[in-house]
Design a protein around this motif. Structure first.
Motif, PDB file in Angstrom:
ATOM      1  N   VAL A   1       0.836  -1.201   0.000  1.00 13.99           N
ATOM      2  CA  VAL A   1       0.000   0.000   0.000  1.00 13.99           C
ATOM      3  C   VAL A   1       0.868   1.247   0.000  1.00 13.99           C
ATOM      4  O   VAL A   1       1.807   1.360   0.788  1.00 13.99           O
ATOM      5  N   TRP A   2       0.556   2.183  -0.901  1.00 12.77           N
ATOM      6  CA  TRP A   2       1.185   3.500  -0.927  1.00 12.77           C
ATOM      7  C   TRP A   2       0.084   4.540  -0.768  1.00 12.77           C
ATOM      8  O   TRP A   2      -0.939   4.477  -1.453  1.00 12.77           O
TER       9      TRP A   2
ATOM     10  N   ASP B   1      -4.903   9.683  -1.511  1.00 12.42           N
ATOM     11  CA  ASP B   1      -4.991   8.755  -2.627  1.00 12.42           C
ATOM     12  C   ASP B   1      -4.247   7.488  -2.232  1.00 12.42           C
ATOM     13  O   ASP B   1      -3.156   7.555  -1.658  1.00 12.42           O
ATOM     14  N   VAL B   2      -4.827   6.342  -2.571  1.00 11.09           N
ATOM     15  CA  VAL B   2      -4.250   5.060  -2.179  1.00 11.09           C
ATOM     16  C   VAL B   2      -4.004   4.234  -3.433  1.00 11.09           C
ATOM     17  O   VAL B   2      -4.891   4.092  -4.278  1.00 11.09           O
TER      18      VAL B   2
ATOM     19  N   VAL C   1     -14.707  -1.295  -8.749  1.00 16.41           N
ATOM     20  CA  VAL C   1     -14.653  -2.395  -9.708  1.00 16.41           C
ATOM     21  C   VAL C   1     -14.030  -3.627  -9.063  1.00 16.41           C
ATOM     22  O   VAL C   1     -14.539  -4.741  -9.183  1.00 16.41           O
ATOM     23  N   TYR C   2     -12.917  -3.437  -8.340  1.00 20.08           N
ATOM     24  CA  TYR C   2     -12.205  -4.580  -7.765  1.00 20.08           C
ATOM     25  C   TYR C   2     -12.972  -5.177  -6.594  1.00 20.08           C
ATOM     26  O   TYR C   2     -13.159  -6.381  -6.518  1.00 20.08           O
TER      27      TYR C   2
ATOM     28  N   VAL D   1      -8.973   5.438  -4.533  1.00 17.37           N
ATOM     29  CA  VAL D   1      -8.347   4.177  -4.148  1.00 17.37           C
ATOM     30  C   VAL D   1      -8.235   3.305  -5.393  1.00 17.37           C
ATOM     31  O   VAL D   1      -9.241   2.987  -6.026  1.00 17.37           O
ATOM     32  N   THR D   2      -7.019   2.921  -5.749  1.00 19.04           N
ATOM     33  CA  THR D   2      -6.754   2.079  -6.910  1.00 19.04           C
ATOM     34  C   THR D   2      -6.187   0.756  -6.424  1.00 19.04           C
ATOM     35  O   THR D   2      -5.165   0.736  -5.735  1.00 19.04           O
TER      36      THR D   2
END
Length: 186
Positions: free
Chosen positions: A75-76, A118-119, A93-94, A84-85
């Motif tokens: 995690v960054w 932001d992740v 979506v995930y 969150v990506t």
């Protein structure tokens, strides 16, 4: 038994000094006030809590690894709009189930930082539930590295501790970990 001293006046008489008069308006020492029943909360230690150092890389991000069951999440986090990506895809979506997204955002809710970071997450192993738990663990760790002040509330919520519960292994002579084969009388 004359060596037992029960109050400050007795101690003052022993040393030859005059004891300070107890003043009801003057605030008592924290430990004395707690023992006298004037306050409900025990006094905090006199030494302030030592804050950890902020750990940020050259791009201004904090990195942490989160684990849960067989899932491992890298995690960054960095200041941003709250995007969150996960593995290159958006979190909606995930993690399609709303409960999984709720689990992921718990550290931000505890720290009152929703929508401020932001992740970017790279997660592998396990199933979706374990991956969501790993991402939550990683976000909590990275948040405390970015803002060491938030360590106390996040730790109090239990998010910094890895959840060590895993699937029990199957034993020989058994159908599963504990389930026996069906008993046959004849």
């Amino acid at each position: 038994m004359s060596d037992n001293r029960q109050s400050l006046a007795d101690l003052a008489a022993l040393t030859g000094q005059q004891a300070p008069a107890p003043d009801a308006a003057a605030p008592a020492d924290g430990a004395e006030a707690y023992l006298a029943g004037q306050i409900d909360v025990p006094p905090s230690p006199s030494t302030p809590a030592i804050l950890r150092e902020q750990e940020i890389d050259a791009q201004g991000r904090a990195y942490a690894t989160g684990r849960r069951k067989d899932a491992v999440a890298r995690v960054w986090i960095k200041p941003g709009s709250g995007k969150v990506t996960v593995n290159g895809r958006d979190q909606q979506v995930y993690f399609a189930r709303p409960t999984l997204r709720l689990v992921i955002n718990q550290p931000f809710a505890i720290a009152d930082r929703e929508g401020q970071y932001d992740v970017v997450v790279s997660v592998a192993g396990g199933g979706l539930s374990g991956q969501a738990g790993a991402v939550k663990h990683g976000i909590a760790q990275a948040l405390t590295k970015f803002e060491p002040v938030l360590r106390a509330p996040v730790k109090a919520a239990g998010f910094l501790t890895r959840d060590s519960r895993t699937v029990e292994r199957k034993k020989y002579g058994r159908a599963k970990a504990r389930r026996s084969f069906q008993f046959s009388k004849r």
